[in-house]
Design a protein around this motif. Sequence first.
Motif, short mmCIF file in Angstrom:
data_model
loop_
_atom_site.label_atom_id
_atom_site.label_comp_id
_atom_site.label_asym_id
_atom_site.label_seq_id
_atom_site.Cartn_x
_atom_site.Cartn_y
_atom_site.Cartn_z
N GLU A 76 0.80 -1.21 0.00
CA GLU A 76 0.00 0.00 0.00
C GLU A 76 0.84 1.28 0.00
OE1 GLU A 76 -0.96 0.70 4.66
OE2 GLU A 76 -2.02 -0.92 3.65
N ALA A 77 2.07 1.22 0.49
CA ALA A 77 2.89 2.43 0.55
C ALA A 77 3.83 2.54 -0.64
CB ALA A 77 3.71 2.43 1.84
N ALA A 78 3.77 1.57 -1.56
CA ALA A 78 4.70 1.53 -2.66
C ALA A 78 4.29 2.49 -3.78
CB ALA A 78 4.83 0.11 -3.21
N ILE A 79 5.30 2.98 -4.49
CA ILE A 79 5.05 3.86 -5.62
C ILE A 79 4.23 3.16 -6.71
CG2 ILE A 79 6.15 5.13 -7.51
CD1 ILE A 79 8.37 5.89 -5.60
N PRO A 80 4.45 1.86 -6.98
CA PRO A 80 3.61 1.19 -8.00
C PRO A 80 2.12 1.30 -7.71
CG PRO A 80 5.51 -0.16 -7.51
CD PRO A 80 5.53 0.97 -6.52
N LEU A 81 1.73 1.25 -6.44
CA LEU A 81 0.32 1.39 -6.10
C LEU A 81 -0.20 2.77 -6.50
CD1 LEU A 81 -2.33 0.58 -4.75
CD2 LEU A 81 -1.36 1.32 -2.57
N THR A 82 0.61 3.79 -6.25
CA THR A 82 0.21 5.15 -6.61
C THR A 82 0.02 5.29 -8.11
OG1 THR A 82 1.39 6.07 -4.71
CG2 THR A 82 0.86 7.58 -6.51
N ILE A 83 0.98 4.74 -8.87
CA ILE A 83 0.88 4.79 -10.33
C ILE A 83 -0.33 4.01 -10.81
CG2 ILE A 83 2.04 4.19 -12.48
CD1 ILE A 83 4.71 4.55 -11.03
N GLY A 84 -0.53 2.83 -10.22
CA GLY A 84 -1.67 2.01 -10.60
C GLY A 84 -3.00 2.69 -10.29
N ALA A 85 -3.08 3.36 -9.14
CA ALA A 85 -4.32 4.05 -8.77
C ALA A 85 -4.63 5.18 -9.73
CB ALA A 85 -4.20 4.58 -7.34
N PHE A 86 -3.61 5.94 -10.11
CA PHE A 86 -3.81 6.99 -11.10
C PHE A 86 -4.24 6.39 -12.44
CE2 PHE A 86 -1.12 10.08 -8.59
CZ PHE A 86 -2.13 11.01 -8.45
N GLY A 87 -3.65 5.25 -12.80
CA GLY A 87 -4.03 4.57 -14.05
C GLY A 87 -5.49 4.17 -14.04
N GLN A 88 -5.96 3.65 -12.91
CA GLN A 88 -7.37 3.27 -12.79
C GLN A 88 -8.27 4.50 -12.94
OE1 GLN A 88 -8.80 -0.02 -12.21
NE2 GLN A 88 -6.78 -0.44 -13.04
N ALA A 89 -7.86 5.61 -12.34
CA ALA A 89 -8.65 6.84 -12.44
C ALA A 89 -8.72 7.32 -13.89
CB ALA A 89 -8.05 7.92 -11.54
N ILE A 90 -7.64 7.20 -14.62
CA ILE A 90 -7.61 7.63 -16.02
C ILE A 90 -8.56 6.79 -16.85
CG2 ILE A 90 -6.16 7.71 -18.09
CD1 ILE A 90 -3.81 8.46 -16.26
N VAL A 91 -8.53 5.47 -16.66
CA VAL A 91 -9.40 4.58 -17.40
C VAL A 91 -10.87 4.90 -17.12
CG1 VAL A 91 -10.16 2.18 -17.61
CG2 VAL A 91 -7.72 2.72 -17.61
#
Length: 214
Positions: A82-97
Amino acid sequence: MPSNRKWMFGVDRFGTLLFFLLFAFLISDSSVSSWPNVVGSAANVGALIAGFAATRLGENRLRLGVLAAIGVTSAVLVGFDEAAIPLTIGAFGQAIVLFAILLAVVRRVLSHERVGMPTIAGAIAAYVLIGLIFAWIYLAMRGLFEGPVLDPDVASLPTYYSFEVLTTLGFGDITPVNDFVQRLTALEAMAGQIFLATLVARLVAMYGSSARSQ
């Protein structure tokens, strides 16, 4: 196919899309582990496919490929700690989709000349999309700032908080403690009210046109 199911499949049929969105909403916030985020992001991929079918997003192959790649990649990334940068990138990706689907759904709904079940399902789906988009953004904020952004801290996808803000319920059981997230919270509240006001006005106008034509 039975006529009572026609609103779920094909162009301007938003029932399947709404199903995946509601599933993503219900499965999130159910645990402090990361698996609800993974399941929720997988539901977003299903929503992406349903959105392609209902809004003609998939007619442009380049757009289809880009959104599909973002959706699948971000679904994998949100499985990280949950604290990893990949999660942040993935969450932004989900928001974009989800934002791409939102724009396509709103465009299709506003193009309807008469109010029917597809119109209503599309309008509800658009409203749920707004809440889920902000939920993923709130989750992404946890990786961008030191310390919690919400109090109490929400480890999984904060859909409860997002829809609490979107509907302006304001129970106060979860509050933003980060300056940027406080402004984001206000923005979501305004977006929810503006969307409802404009959408209801549009649906009433469409219903009036339908009644007059009959």
